[in-house]
Design a protein around this motif. Structure first.
Motif, PDB file in Angstrom:
ATOM      1  N   SER A  79       0.847  -1.182   0.000  1.00  0.00           N
ATOM      2  CA  SER A  79       0.000   0.000   0.000  1.00  0.00           C
ATOM      3  C   SER A  79       0.891   1.245   0.000  1.00  0.00           C
ATOM      4  CB  SER A  79      -0.908   0.010   1.219  1.00  0.00           C
ATOM      5  OG  SER A  79      -1.468   1.287   1.363  1.00  0.00           O
ATOM      6  N   VAL A  80       0.976   1.890  -1.164  1.00  0.00           N
ATOM      7  CA  VAL A  80       1.889   3.023  -1.317  1.00  0.00           C
ATOM      8  C   VAL A  80       1.493   4.175  -0.393  1.00  0.00           C
ATOM      9  CG1 VAL A  80       2.720   4.779  -2.928  1.00  0.00           C
ATOM     10  CG2 VAL A  80       2.511   2.426  -3.670  1.00  0.00           C
ATOM     11  N   ASN A  81       0.188   4.470  -0.359  1.00  0.00           N
ATOM     12  CA  ASN A  81      -0.265   5.585   0.471  1.00  0.00           C
ATOM     13  C   ASN A  81       0.048   5.364   1.940  1.00  0.00           C
ATOM     14  OD1 ASN A  81      -1.260   7.364  -1.419  1.00  0.00           O
ATOM     15  ND2 ASN A  81      -3.198   6.259  -1.581  1.00  0.00           N
ATOM     16  N   LYS A  82      -0.181   4.130   2.399  1.00  0.00           N
ATOM     17  CA  LYS A  82       0.080   3.838   3.810  1.00  0.00           C
ATOM     18  C   LYS A  82       1.582   3.963   4.108  1.00  0.00           C
ATOM     19  CE  LYS A  82      -0.528  -0.017   6.579  1.00  0.00           C
ATOM     20  NZ  LYS A  82      -0.931  -1.431   6.554  1.00  0.00           N
ATOM     21  N   THR A  83       2.393   3.461   3.195  1.00  0.00           N
ATOM     22  CA  THR A  83       3.840   3.518   3.403  1.00  0.00           C
ATOM     23  C   THR A  83       4.315   4.968   3.473  1.00  0.00           C
ATOM     24  OG1 THR A  83       3.957   1.525   2.074  1.00  0.00           O
ATOM     25  CG2 THR A  83       6.033   2.620   2.556  1.00  0.00           C
ATOM     26  N   ILE A  84       3.788   5.808   2.589  1.00  0.00           N
ATOM     27  CA  ILE A  84       4.195   7.211   2.601  1.00  0.00           C
ATOM     28  C   ILE A  84       3.752   7.872   3.916  1.00  0.00           C
ATOM     29  CG2 ILE A  84       3.856   9.461   1.482  1.00  0.00           C
ATOM     30  CD1 ILE A  84       3.835   8.053  -1.170  1.00  0.00           C
ATOM     31  N   SER A  85       2.524   7.542   4.370  1.00  0.00           N
ATOM     32  CA  SER A  85       2.055   8.101   5.641  1.00  0.00           C
ATOM     33  C   SER A  85       2.959   7.678   6.794  1.00  0.00           C
ATOM     34  CB  SER A  85       0.632   7.647   5.930  1.00  0.00           C
ATOM     35  OG  SER A  85      -0.253   8.306   5.065  1.00  0.00           O
ATOM     36  N   ILE A  86       3.348   6.414   6.806  1.00  0.00           N
ATOM     37  CA  ILE A  86       4.229   5.927   7.880  1.00  0.00           C
ATOM     38  C   ILE A  86       5.561   6.680   7.847  1.00  0.00           C
ATOM     39  CG2 ILE A  86       5.567   3.930   8.672  1.00  0.00           C
ATOM     40  CD1 ILE A  86       3.228   2.181   7.739  1.00  0.00           C
ATOM     41  N   THR A  87       6.072   6.879   6.633  1.00  0.00           N
ATOM     42  CA  THR A  87       7.337   7.612   6.501  1.00  0.00           C
ATOM     43  C   THR A  87       7.211   9.017   7.080  1.00  0.00           C
ATOM     44  OG1 THR A  87       7.609   6.437   4.434  1.00  0.00           O
ATOM     45  CG2 THR A  87       9.138   8.219   4.873  1.00  0.00           C
ATOM     46  N   PHE A  88       6.116   9.693   6.750  1.00  0.00           N
ATOM     47  CA  PHE A  88       5.919  11.039   7.290  1.00  0.00           C
ATOM     48  C   PHE A  88       5.806  10.995   8.808  1.00  0.00           C
ATOM     49  CE2 PHE A  88       5.268  12.730   3.118  1.00  0.00           C
ATOM     50  CZ  PHE A  88       5.555  14.069   3.270  1.00  0.00           C
ATOM     51  N   ALA A  89       5.110   9.975   9.322  1.00  0.00           N
ATOM     52  CA  ALA A  89       4.946   9.852  10.768  1.00  0.00           C
ATOM     53  C   ALA A  89       6.304   9.699  11.440  1.00  0.00           C
ATOM     54  CB  ALA A  89       4.045   8.664  11.085  1.00  0.00           C
ATOM     55  N   ILE A  90       7.144   8.799  10.909  1.00  0.00           N
ATOM     56  CA  ILE A  90       8.469   8.587  11.509  1.00  0.00           C
ATOM     57  C   ILE A  90       9.297   9.868  11.420  1.00  0.00           C
ATOM     58  CG2 ILE A  90      10.644   7.313  11.316  1.00  0.00           C
ATOM     59  CD1 ILE A  90       9.066   4.934  10.302  1.00  0.00           C
ATOM     60  N   GLY A  91       9.305  10.478  10.225  1.00  0.00           N
ATOM     61  CA  GLY A  91      10.078  11.709  10.026  1.00  0.00           C
ATOM     62  C   GLY A  91       9.657  12.799  11.000  1.00  0.00           C
ATOM     63  N   SER A  92       8.352  12.953  11.215  1.00  0.00           N
ATOM     64  CA  SER A  92       7.867  14.010  12.095  1.00  0.00           C
ATOM     65  C   SER A  92       8.179  13.723  13.551  1.00  0.00           C
ATOM     66  CB  SER A  92       6.364  14.195  11.911  1.00  0.00           C
ATOM     67  OG  SER A  92       6.080  14.403  10.565  1.00  0.00           O
ATOM     68  N   ALA A  93       8.090  12.440  13.940  1.00  0.00           N
ATOM     69  CA  ALA A  93       8.442  12.084  15.314  1.00  0.00           C
ATOM     70  C   ALA A  93       9.917  12.395  15.567  1.00  0.00           C
ATOM     71  CB  ALA A  93       8.153  10.604  15.555  1.00  0.00           C
ATOM     72  N   LEU A  94      10.757  12.084  14.561  1.00  0.00           N
ATOM     73  CA  LEU A  94      12.185  12.408  14.690  1.00  0.00           C
ATOM     74  C   LEU A  94      12.383  13.914  14.787  1.00  0.00           C
ATOM     75  CD1 LEU A  94      13.910   9.963  12.182  1.00  0.00           C
ATOM     76  CD2 LEU A  94      13.630   9.758  14.638  1.00  0.00           C
ATOM     77  N   ALA A  95      11.583  14.657  14.001  1.00  0.00           N
ATOM     78  CA  ALA A  95      11.697  16.121  14.031  1.00  0.00           C
ATOM     79  C   ALA A  95      11.380  16.642  15.430  1.00  0.00           C
ATOM     80  CB  ALA A  95      10.757  16.752  13.010  1.00  0.00           C
TER      81      ALA A  95
END
Lengths: 293, 372
Positions: free
Chosen positions: A185-201
């Protein structure tokens, strides 16, 4: 001994850049977009932690967790509202939208918290470490920053290389359409990536404000640009590259400040970047992409 | 609404006409006192931004490379222009030739020379920066232009320049005292304080003329043999190379032209204020101009002009909302991008927009077709 102490604070600053750069590089690798609003998510993370400790009186660790949760939600929200409708749009349109989001976050912060700088008290409760009979003093914040960075990098490396989610991420970054056909699921994967990136931020925001304790709506802008530079420096899209780029950038900046000129340290950082890119046009650890005719 | 398809020459005349009509209308508004003083103060900056947007469109829209450091060229032009104007007025006071003194006493001549020198200096910088930058592509090229823009800003921030009573320049990187100016000398550029004590000689008419010159240069370049070569390099570098087009030469031509025009705009902009600091020409200014170009449509010169005007006036119009105006600006920016680029939303807003939208999409893609 001076050199050693500058070097260590360089690694510490570089660790913060590296954590921010990871967010840039993961989003770029998977969604092929430059998320210029990433720097402002850092700022939001800083304010959240500040509010949690001063307004609600929460313990430091809880405040970091709070900041991470808020930023993760914010990151997913931004992705869903602003970037997802533009999945098929040209990359420059997405870039301008990201700039719009960045303006939005900065001005929203200006309305909520006003332009007055808030003084952020470090969330690290440890005392400074004194070595060589007090000649070398390393602050608790510095040590914690470096350790946190190492932990994050190893964890992220494991996630990307060993887990199913990571496999999906690598597949999407390699070829979006093929990944979709294979049931990812491309959309889900992209959302997860944003979630991880933002948590790191959020983590980066707290660490940044602990080391440089002034919090303003524009706090995230310059570190954001520097971290973006660091990501390109190491080869954008590569996780070890972001780490290497961040650390090098931090060291160059602090040494430049100490030995050359305080005002010109940024110019030195960018000059080194230009030289590196001229020698290795895709960054230190970037993949060389062949152009087929 | 059906999109008009015009022949290039007719299309260009429409652009010139738009600018000239706008100028006349604003002149009438000023004469009849129907324009607010806040807006009147924005007129010269708007003309400078329009020139910046057109020149950046040459790099981003026509050459197809993203530049994030366009404000750097504006900065070079601005400070060169200020130095030129100051030197010329010193020269006018000291020269024994009466006609020269009289000629240089005229502000418009000083302004024209300042823009000329500002543009030339920015063009030289454009060439020097272009040599390394144009070896790269895509995002890497973008980050290097960003880096150069930041370097120019930081270096300008530590330089001190003064001229003594005889009009001889002195430069220092330490402090204003280090210039050792004799009596009657004047500090032009004072490090982080920026250029101080500038005589304001810019005018709306001068800005209007600069826009016309810019249009003349850019539109003629786009529709010339060289312009077609530049577009060929943008669309497919390898194919262009294989039919004997020198990619280096044409990429450099577009980049240097773009830098030169930005330098002239910088001189116009700086000579409109009594002080100008190097921090003004930072990454945010580069981004602001990029927003003009993308919103106006890549490669669409008329679009750049309209977008630059509307987006500079918009915060003034939104002043009624006071505190939330920049927030509203951000929301409008995001919404416009979403509506223009999302097919579902676009269909909602434009019933018969399919053909026009497809064409626009191709333009935005730099003609590369659908990348998704």
């Amino acid at each position: 001994m001076d050199f050693l102490s500058y070097f260590i604070s360089g690694i510490s600053l570089g660790s913060i850049y590296a954590i921010i750069a990871l967010g840039y590089t993961m989003v770029y690798g998977i969604a092929k977009m430059l998320n210029f609003a990433h720097g402002d998510v850092i700022m939001v993370g800083g304010y959240m932690s500040f509010m949690a400790t001063t307004n609600f009186g929460w313990p430091p660790l809880l405040s970091v967790l709070f900041a991470m949760v808020v930023c993760t939600v914010l990151g997913i929200l931004i992705e869903q509202l602003a970037y997802k409708p533009l999945r098929a749009a040209p990359s420059l349109a997405v870039l301008i939208t990201a700039i719009g989001v960045s303006y939005f976050l900065q001005n929203a912060a200006l309305l909520i918290w006003s332009a007055n700088p808030k003084s952020f008290s470090s969330i690290v409760p440890f005392d400074s470490l004194r070595l060589f009979g007090g000649k070398l003093i390393i602050s608790g914040t510095t040590i914690v920053t470096i350790i946190v960075c190492i932990v994050i990098i190893s964890a992220l490396n494991t996630i990307v290389n060993k887990t199913k989610v990571g496999k999906a991420m690598r597949a999407v970054s390699e070829d979006k359409d093929a990944a979709q056909l294979m049931g990812v699921s491309v959309n889900k994967t992209i959302s997860i990536t944003f979630a991880i990136g933002s948590a790191l931020a959020a983590i980066a925001g707290v660490l940044l404000c602990s080391a440089y304790p002034i919090l303003m709506p524009t706090t995230g802008a310059m570190p954001g640009i520097k971290a973006f530079t660091a990501a390109v420096f190491g080869g954008i899209g590569s996780i070890p590259g972001a780490f290497l780029g961040g650390i090098l950038l931090g060291i160059i900046e602090i040494l430049g400040k100490a030995y050359v000129s305080t005002q010109l340290s940024d110019a030195i950082v960018f000059a080194v970047l230009i030289i590196i890119l001229l020698v290795k046009p895709t960054g230190l650890l970037g993949k060389k992409v062949l152009v087929k005719v | 609404m059906r999109r008009l398809r015009l022949r290039p020459s007719t299309d260009n005349l429409l652009t010139y006409g738009l600018v000239i009509v706008a100028y006349i209308v604003i002149r009438i508004l000023i004469a009849s006192g129907n324009i607010s003083s806040a807006l009147q103060g924005q007129l010269v900056p708007i003309t400078a931004y329009i020139v910046m947007a057109i020149s950046l469109n040459l790099t981003v829209g026509v050459l197809g490379e993203l530049s994030l450091g366009h404000a750097g060229f504006m900065s070079v032009g601005a400070f060169t222009g200020v130095i030129t104007a100051t030197l010329l007025s010193t020269f006018a006071d000291t020269t024994s030739l009466e006609w020269l003194s009289l000629a240089l006493g005229m502000p418009w001549l000083r302004l024209a020379l300042a823009m000329l020198f500002g543009g030339t200096m920015a063009g030289i910088f454009g060439f020097l920066i272009g040599v390394p930058v144009l070896r790269l592509h895509g995002d890497y090229l973008a980050i290097v232009t960003l880096a150069f823009g930041e370097i120019i800003k930081n270096v300008m921030n530590v330089i001190y320049i003064g001229c003594d009573a005889n009009g001889i320049l002195r430069i220092s990187a330490v402090s204003a005292n280090d210039l050792q100016l004799s009596e009657g000398g004047k500090i032009i550029l004072s490090g982080p304080m920026g250029a101080i004590g500038i005589t304001k000689i810019s005018s709306f008419t001068a800005g209007f003329i600069l826009i016309l010159i810019t249009l003349f240069v850019v539109l003629n370049l786009i529709n010339s043999r060289a312009g077609r070569a530049i577009k060929a390099v943008r669309d497919d570098k390898i194919a262009a190379e294989s039919v004997g087009i020198s990619t280096w030469r044409y990429r450099m031509m577009a980049f240097v032209t773009s830098a030169t025009l930005a330098g002239a705009a910088g001189a116009l902009y700086a000579l409109n204020y009594s002080t100008v600091v190097a921090r003004k020409f930072d990454f945010n200014t580069s981004i602001l101009i990029l927003v003009f170009v993308v919103l106006g449509g890549m490669g669409n010169i008329r679009g750049s002009i309209i977008a630059a005007t509307v987006l500079t006036v918009l915060p003034e119009v939104l002043r009624a909302f006071n505190e939330v105006r920049m927030l509203a600006y951000a929301v409008i920016l995001i919404l416009v991008m979403l509506i223009r680029n999302n097919s579902t939303l676009r269909r909602l807003f434009r019933r018969n927009g399919r053909n026009g939208a497809m064409r626009k999409k191709n333009l935005l893609n730099g003609g590369k077709g659908d990348e998704a």
